[in-house]
Scaffold this motif. Structure first.
Motif, PDB file in Angstrom:
ATOM      1  N   VAL A 162      44.278  27.160 -10.217  1.00 48.00           N
ATOM      2  CA  VAL A 162      43.083  27.637  -9.526  1.00 48.00           C
ATOM      3  C   VAL A 162      41.874  27.487 -10.450  1.00 48.00           C
ATOM      4  O   VAL A 162      41.938  27.823 -11.644  1.00 48.00           O
ATOM      5  CB  VAL A 162      43.237  29.116  -9.106  1.00 48.00           C
ATOM      6  N   VAL A 163      40.779  26.973  -9.906  1.00 48.08           N
ATOM      7  CA  VAL A 163      39.574  26.766 -10.711  1.00 48.08           C
ATOM      8  C   VAL A 163      38.956  28.109 -11.076  1.00 48.08           C
ATOM      9  O   VAL A 163      38.781  28.986 -10.211  1.00 48.08           O
ATOM     10  CB  VAL A 163      38.542  25.905  -9.954  1.00 48.08           C
ATOM     11  N   GLU A 164      38.644  28.296 -12.361  1.00 45.46           N
ATOM     12  CA  GLU A 164      37.924  29.474 -12.831  1.00 45.46           C
ATOM     13  C   GLU A 164      36.432  29.216 -12.583  1.00 45.46           C
ATOM     14  O   GLU A 164      35.776  28.510 -13.347  1.00 45.46           O
ATOM     15  CB  GLU A 164      38.207  29.708 -14.314  1.00 45.46           C
ATOM     16  N   LEU A 165      35.912  29.767 -11.504  1.00 50.92           N
ATOM     17  CA  LEU A 165      34.572  29.432 -11.034  1.00 50.92           C
ATOM     18  C   LEU A 165      33.489  29.804 -12.048  1.00 50.92           C
ATOM     19  O   LEU A 165      32.536  29.048 -12.248  1.00 50.92           O
ATOM     20  CB  LEU A 165      34.290  30.117  -9.696  1.00 50.92           C
ATOM     21  N   HIS A 166      33.629  30.953 -12.694  1.00 52.16           N
ATOM     22  CA  HIS A 166      32.610  31.350 -13.669  1.00 52.16           C
ATOM     23  C   HIS A 166      32.561  30.350 -14.827  1.00 52.16           C
ATOM     24  O   HIS A 166      31.477  29.954 -15.271  1.00 52.16           O
ATOM     25  CB  HIS A 166      32.893  32.748 -14.211  1.00 52.16           C
ATOM     26  N   GLN A 167      33.709  29.950 -15.317  1.00 56.48           N
ATOM     27  CA  GLN A 167      33.763  28.995 -16.426  1.00 56.48           C
ATOM     28  C   GLN A 167      33.159  27.653 -16.015  1.00 56.48           C
ATOM     29  O   GLN A 167      32.401  27.043 -16.774  1.00 56.48           O
ATOM     30  CB  GLN A 167      35.210  28.812 -16.878  1.00 56.48           C
ATOM     31  N   ALA A 168      33.489  27.180 -14.808  1.00 59.17           N
ATOM     32  CA  ALA A 168      32.934  25.919 -14.322  1.00 59.17           C
ATOM     33  C   ALA A 168      31.429  26.015 -14.129  1.00 59.17           C
ATOM     34  O   ALA A 168      30.686  25.068 -14.438  1.00 59.17           O
ATOM     35  CB  ALA A 168      33.602  25.533 -13.006  1.00 59.17           C
ATOM     36  N   SER A 169      30.965  27.155 -13.653  1.00 55.47           N
ATOM     37  CA  SER A 169      29.530  27.365 -13.443  1.00 55.47           C
ATOM     38  C   SER A 169      28.788  27.359 -14.767  1.00 55.47           C
ATOM     39  O   SER A 169      27.732  26.731 -14.908  1.00 55.47           O
ATOM     40  CB  SER A 169      29.298  28.702 -12.724  1.00 55.47           C
ATOM     41  N   GLU A 170      29.342  28.066 -15.755  1.00 52.15           N
ATOM     42  CA  GLU A 170      28.724  28.107 -17.083  1.00 52.15           C
ATOM     43  C   GLU A 170      28.673  26.715 -17.695  1.00 52.15           C
ATOM     44  O   GLU A 170      27.669  26.326 -18.314  1.00 52.15           O
ATOM     45  CB  GLU A 170      29.499  29.060 -17.979  1.00 52.15           C
ATOM     46  N   LEU A 171      29.723  25.934 -17.499  1.00 49.58           N
ATOM     47  CA  LEU A 171      29.768  24.567 -18.019  1.00 49.58           C
ATOM     48  C   LEU A 171      28.636  23.722 -17.449  1.00 49.58           C
ATOM     49  O   LEU A 171      27.906  23.056 -18.186  1.00 49.58           O
ATOM     50  CB  LEU A 171      31.118  23.935 -17.677  1.00 49.58           C
ATOM     51  N   LEU A 172      28.466  23.757 -16.128  1.00 52.29           N
ATOM     52  CA  LEU A 172      27.425  22.944 -15.485  1.00 52.29           C
ATOM     53  C   LEU A 172      26.036  23.341 -15.970  1.00 52.29           C
ATOM     54  O   LEU A 172      25.214  22.477 -16.305  1.00 52.29           O
ATOM     55  CB  LEU A 172      27.522  23.107 -13.964  1.00 52.29           C
ATOM     56  N   ILE A 173      25.774  24.638 -16.043  1.00 56.04           N
ATOM     57  CA  ILE A 173      24.453  25.111 -16.458  1.00 56.04           C
ATOM     58  C   ILE A 173      24.170  24.749 -17.916  1.00 56.04           C
ATOM     59  O   ILE A 173      23.079  24.263 -18.252  1.00 56.04           O
ATOM     60  CB  ILE A 173      24.350  26.631 -16.238  1.00 56.04           C
ATOM     61  N   GLN A 174      25.140  24.955 -18.788  1.00 57.37           N
ATOM     62  CA  GLN A 174      24.943  24.657 -20.202  1.00 57.37           C
ATOM     63  C   GLN A 174      24.745  23.161 -20.440  1.00 57.37           C
ATOM     64  O   GLN A 174      23.982  22.751 -21.311  1.00 57.37           O
ATOM     65  CB  GLN A 174      26.126  25.184 -21.023  1.00 57.37           C
ATOM     66  N   ALA A 188      23.437  35.691 -12.266  1.00 63.34           N
ATOM     67  CA  ALA A 188      24.801  35.464 -11.801  1.00 63.34           C
ATOM     68  C   ALA A 188      25.100  33.977 -11.957  1.00 63.34           C
ATOM     69  O   ALA A 188      24.550  33.151 -11.222  1.00 63.34           O
ATOM     70  CB  ALA A 188      24.949  35.892 -10.351  1.00 63.34           C
ATOM     71  N   TYR A 189      25.943  33.630 -12.912  1.00 61.12           N
ATOM     72  CA  TYR A 189      26.218  32.227 -13.216  1.00 61.12           C
ATOM     73  C   TYR A 189      26.670  31.451 -11.979  1.00 61.12           C
ATOM     74  O   TYR A 189      26.210  30.336 -11.728  1.00 61.12           O
ATOM     75  CB  TYR A 189      27.295  32.128 -14.294  1.00 61.12           C
ATOM     76  N   GLU A 190      27.598  32.028 -11.227  1.00 63.63           N
ATOM     77  CA  GLU A 190      28.140  31.307 -10.082  1.00 63.63           C
ATOM     78  C   GLU A 190      27.057  30.983  -9.054  1.00 63.63           C
ATOM     79  O   GLU A 190      26.987  29.870  -8.526  1.00 63.63           O
ATOM     80  CB  GLU A 190      29.255  32.119  -9.416  1.00 63.63           C
ATOM     81  N   THR A 245      32.645  23.387  -3.375  1.00 65.75           N
ATOM     82  CA  THR A 245      33.684  22.394  -3.675  1.00 65.75           C
ATOM     83  C   THR A 245      33.257  21.495  -4.822  1.00 65.75           C
ATOM     84  O   THR A 245      34.085  21.115  -5.667  1.00 65.75           O
ATOM     85  CB  THR A 245      33.987  21.544  -2.424  1.00 65.75           C
ATOM     86  N   LEU A 246      31.967  21.162  -4.891  1.00 71.79           N
ATOM     87  CA  LEU A 246      31.471  20.322  -5.970  1.00 71.79           C
ATOM     88  C   LEU A 246      31.641  21.008  -7.322  1.00 71.79           C
ATOM     89  O   LEU A 246      32.115  20.394  -8.291  1.00 71.79           O
ATOM     90  CB  LEU A 246      30.007  19.971  -5.735  1.00 71.79           C
ATOM     91  N   VAL A 247      31.288  22.276  -7.414  1.00 69.48           N
ATOM     92  CA  VAL A 247      31.456  23.014  -8.677  1.00 69.48           C
ATOM     93  C   VAL A 247      32.936  23.107  -9.026  1.00 69.48           C
ATOM     94  O   VAL A 247      33.326  22.971 -10.200  1.00 69.48           O
ATOM     95  CB  VAL A 247      30.820  24.419  -8.587  1.00 69.48           C
ATOM     96  N   GLU A 248      33.773  23.324  -8.028  1.00 67.75           N
ATOM     97  CA  GLU A 248      35.221  23.384  -8.280  1.00 67.75           C
ATOM     98  C   GLU A 248      35.746  22.026  -8.762  1.00 67.75           C
ATOM     99  O   GLU A 248      36.589  21.979  -9.670  1.00 67.75           O
ATOM    100  CB  GLU A 248      35.942  23.815  -7.007  1.00 67.75           C
ATOM    101  N   ASP A 249      35.255  20.940  -8.179  1.00 64.19           N
ATOM    102  CA  ASP A 249      35.675  19.603  -8.626  1.00 64.19           C
ATOM    103  C   ASP A 249      35.285  19.370 -10.085  1.00 64.19           C
ATOM    104  O   ASP A 249      36.067  18.803 -10.865  1.00 64.19           O
ATOM    105  CB  ASP A 249      35.040  18.526  -7.745  1.00 64.19           C
TER     106      ASP A 249
END
Length: 300
Positions: A247-259, A195-197, A230-234
């Motif tokens: 609105v922040v797309e949480l899955h996209q932001a999560s994938e970005l951080l991990i990649q 689960a990416y998020e 909040t950090l991932v959303e920022d």
């Protein structure tokens, strides 16, 4: 989070490795230098049967060098274990591997026979790339997805070593929560099995505590939020991971951080520390001793 991912080919690989192990002189275990303990498969110790083991901390160019040095020294203090940090950008250390294997099993080397080594490790840790580097050309399939190698193969190196490759193996159930998240963040587990998020929230919290400057610089943040969501959303907001209404797309932001972690864009980062895992091992030993004492009291 508990990863339970043990495909059929991994079960088959474990049986094949156990069958071949009596004919092996030296075991080479490839670890991810960013998570040397989390990426160490506990099944390897059982399969090795007391044979000499070389721990290769691969991808050291992505890891915090101070922590890598600590891990190499920590592994070297263990019985029958040698450790090296390597990366494909600087293959000189890797080229020493055949001579090191021969020094650990001199009887075969002195008789002119090939030292028989087996290379093992979790998925996506870089085993195939290491084999290709040693051989000088592409003989092992390489990919960015875990579990690319599906069957054993054996190659002869001109340096007097026979090297057996094995499929990347996770173990049936990863009990340690920290190890589960870190393996997922590193790419050892297929993205469809995580689960990416959830992984990104864990990763954000760890990076906020250990590498705050890396987050501030990479994402041009003025301050770091005190809670992980909040950090991932920022981070997502800074990178335009937005849907209608801002609105922040949480899955996209999560994938970005991990990649970006996987690619090294956040800098040289180590997720496992020696001090942390020594504490965990001490706690496990204390729990085991307490359980054994309780069982003894029940018997008496």
């Amino acid at each position: 989070m508990s990863i339970q991912w043990f495909p059929g080919h991994m079960h088959k690989a474990r049986k094949e490795i156990a069958k071949a192990m009596p004919e092996i002189d030296v075991v080479i275990e490839v670890l991810d230098a960013r998570l040397p303990y989390s990426s160490a498969n506990p099944m390897v110790a059982k399969l090795c049967q007391g044979k000499p083991v070389i721990k290769l901390l691969n991808k050291s160019d992505l890891a915090d060098p101070a922590h890598t040095e600590q891990w190499v020294n920590w592994f070297r203090q263990q019985d029958n274990v040698t450790a090296l940090d390597v990366c494909m950008e600087q293959p000189k250390a890797l080229k020493r591997l055949p001579e090191l294997c021969k020094s650990l099993f001199p009887i075969r080397a002195e008789s002119g026979r090939n030292v028989r080594a087996m290379i093992m490790g979790i998925p996506n840790v870089g085993k195939s790339t290491i084999i290709n580097t040693l051989f000088g050309r592409k003989i092992a399939k390489v990919g960015n997805e875990p579990a690319v190698t599906r069957a054993q193969q054996r190659v002869l190196l001109k340096e007097g070593m026979a090297l057996s490759d094995t499929p990347g193996m996770l173990w049936p159930k990863i009990e340690d929560v920290d190890a589960s998240y870190r393996l997922a963040a590193s790419g050892a587990v297929r993205d469809t099995a995580m689960a990416y998020e959830e992984v990104a929230l864990y990763l954000a919290g760890l990076l906020r505590r250990r590498y705050p400057d890396a987050l501030l610089q990479r994402y041009k943040l003025k301050t770091l939020a005190e809670d992980d969501l909040t950090l991932v959303e920022d981070i997502g907001r800074k990178r335009g991971c937005l849907r209608a209404g801002g609105v922040v797309e949480l899955h996209q932001a999560s994938e970005l951080l991990i990649q970006e972690l996987r690619a090294g864009h956040l800098g040289r980062i180590t997720l496992d520390t020696v001090a942390e895992w020594e504490t965990k091992l001490a706690e496990e030993a204390a729990q085991a001793a307490a359980l054994q004492e309780q069982e003894s009291d029940n018997e008496s």
